[in-house]
Enzyme design. Structure first.
Site, PDB file in Angstrom:
ATOM      1  N   HIS A 167     -35.468  58.593 -10.669  1.00 10.93           N
ATOM      2  CA  HIS A 167     -35.924  58.265  -9.314  1.00 10.93           C
ATOM      3  C   HIS A 167     -36.280  59.501  -8.484  1.00 10.93           C
ATOM      4  O   HIS A 167     -37.145  59.447  -7.624  1.00 10.93           O
ATOM      5  CB  HIS A 167     -34.896  57.391  -8.576  1.00 10.93           C
ATOM      6  CG  HIS A 167     -33.683  58.121  -8.093  1.00 10.93           C
ATOM      7  ND1 HIS A 167     -32.665  58.545  -8.928  1.00 10.93           N
ATOM      8  CD2 HIS A 167     -33.331  58.532  -6.847  1.00 10.93           C
ATOM      9  CE1 HIS A 167     -31.741  59.165  -8.210  1.00 10.93           C
ATOM     10  NE2 HIS A 167     -32.117  59.171  -6.946  1.00 10.93           N
ATOM     11  N   LYS A 180     -38.894  65.657  -7.160  1.00 12.18           N
ATOM     12  CA  LYS A 180     -38.354  66.864  -6.521  1.00 12.18           C
ATOM     13  C   LYS A 180     -38.742  68.129  -7.278  1.00 12.18           C
ATOM     14  O   LYS A 180     -38.582  69.233  -6.748  1.00 12.18           O
ATOM     15  CB  LYS A 180     -36.832  66.744  -6.379  1.00 12.18           C
ATOM     16  CG  LYS A 180     -36.443  65.742  -5.295  1.00 12.18           C
ATOM     17  CD  LYS A 180     -34.951  65.690  -5.060  1.00 12.18           C
ATOM     18  CE  LYS A 180     -34.622  64.756  -3.910  1.00 12.18           C
ATOM     19  NZ  LYS A 180     -33.159  64.630  -3.686  1.00 12.18           N
ATOM     20  N   HIS A 193     -38.198  53.854  -3.882  1.00 11.42           N
ATOM     21  CA  HIS A 193     -36.760  53.733  -3.642  1.00 11.42           C
ATOM     22  C   HIS A 193     -36.338  54.180  -2.242  1.00 11.42           C
ATOM     23  O   HIS A 193     -35.171  54.019  -1.878  1.00 11.42           O
ATOM     24  CB  HIS A 193     -35.955  54.492  -4.723  1.00 11.42           C
ATOM     25  CG  HIS A 193     -36.129  55.981  -4.699  1.00 11.42           C
ATOM     26  ND1 HIS A 193     -37.204  56.608  -5.297  1.00 11.42           N
ATOM     27  CD2 HIS A 193     -35.362  56.971  -4.167  1.00 11.42           C
ATOM     28  CE1 HIS A 193     -37.080  57.915  -5.131  1.00 11.42           C
ATOM     29  NE2 HIS A 193     -35.977  58.155  -4.452  1.00 11.42           N
TER      30      HIS A 193
END
Length: 208
Positions: free
Chosen positions: A66, A70, A119
């Site tokens: 998820h 990053k 999410h």
């Protein structure tokens, strides 16, 4: 031969999952324990909902990935120990779209892309990146949102300690129907109140 071929594809898929996971972990050591726990909490919710084995697998892999976006966030922001500026926070908010883009070229990841991308949506439409509302938000993303928020609340950070369970429960009750899908929120509240031993097992297994 067909069975053997399928086994090889499955093995290649899982190896690719692990390779990408290691890439994320190399970027941010916090991510490993966090993603493992989000994955396991998502699976736990899915099991309480009676989802199929394939659906559980999608939740598991989606939870692990998820935060893969990053990878595209500068270290100076991602690893900053103090509070982020508004501009830095806006850059952090790009990670779901970055993650969806990273996985978008591989057809094998098509089922988890909605989790990666959505999410951080909120049930009332005030999330990101799409400001989706209610059932517009993919179902598995609504599950992952609960798992992700719970782990953030119960993980120790440089700027605060983990929140106690009574505070966490109060927050999930407060945010039902605004941040979270109310039906899924009720399922998770039941886990917190009546099956917390299963949560503690996950926390013990994947300590930061």
């Amino acid at each position: 031969k067909l069975s053997e071929s399928n086994d090889k594809l499955e093995k290649a898929y899982l190896e690719m999952v692990e390779t990408l996971r290691f890439a994320v972990e190399a970027k941010d050591t916090y991510t490993r324990g966090h993603s493992d726990r989000v994955s396991e909490y998502s699976v736990l919710i899915g099991q309480k909902l009676g989802l199929t084995e394939d659906q559980i697998k999608t939740l598991r892999i989606g939870g692990l990935f998820h935060d893969i976006g990053k990878i595209g966030i500068p270290d100076s922001i991602l690893l900053k120990p103090s509070k982020l500026s508004d501009d830095e926070y806006s850059q952090i908010k790009n990670h779901p779209a970055i993650g969806a883009h990273i996985l978008g070229s591989a057809d094998i990841f098509k089922d988890i892309i909605p989790i990666v991308k959505h999410h951080h949506e909120k049930y009332d439409g005030n999330g990101y990146p799409g400001r989706l509302k209610g059932e517009e938000i993919p179902y598995f993303a609504r599950i992952a949102a609960i798992a992700d928020t719970f782990d953030a609340m119960t993980s120790k950070r440089t700027y605060r300690d983990a929140l106690p369970l009574d505070v966490v429960i109060a927050e999930f009750e407060r945010c039902k129907g605004t941040q979270f899908d109310p039906a899924l929120d009720d399922v998770f509240l039941d886990i917190l109140k009546n099956h917390y031993d299963e949560i503690k097992e996950i926390q013990e297994k994947y300590k930061s």
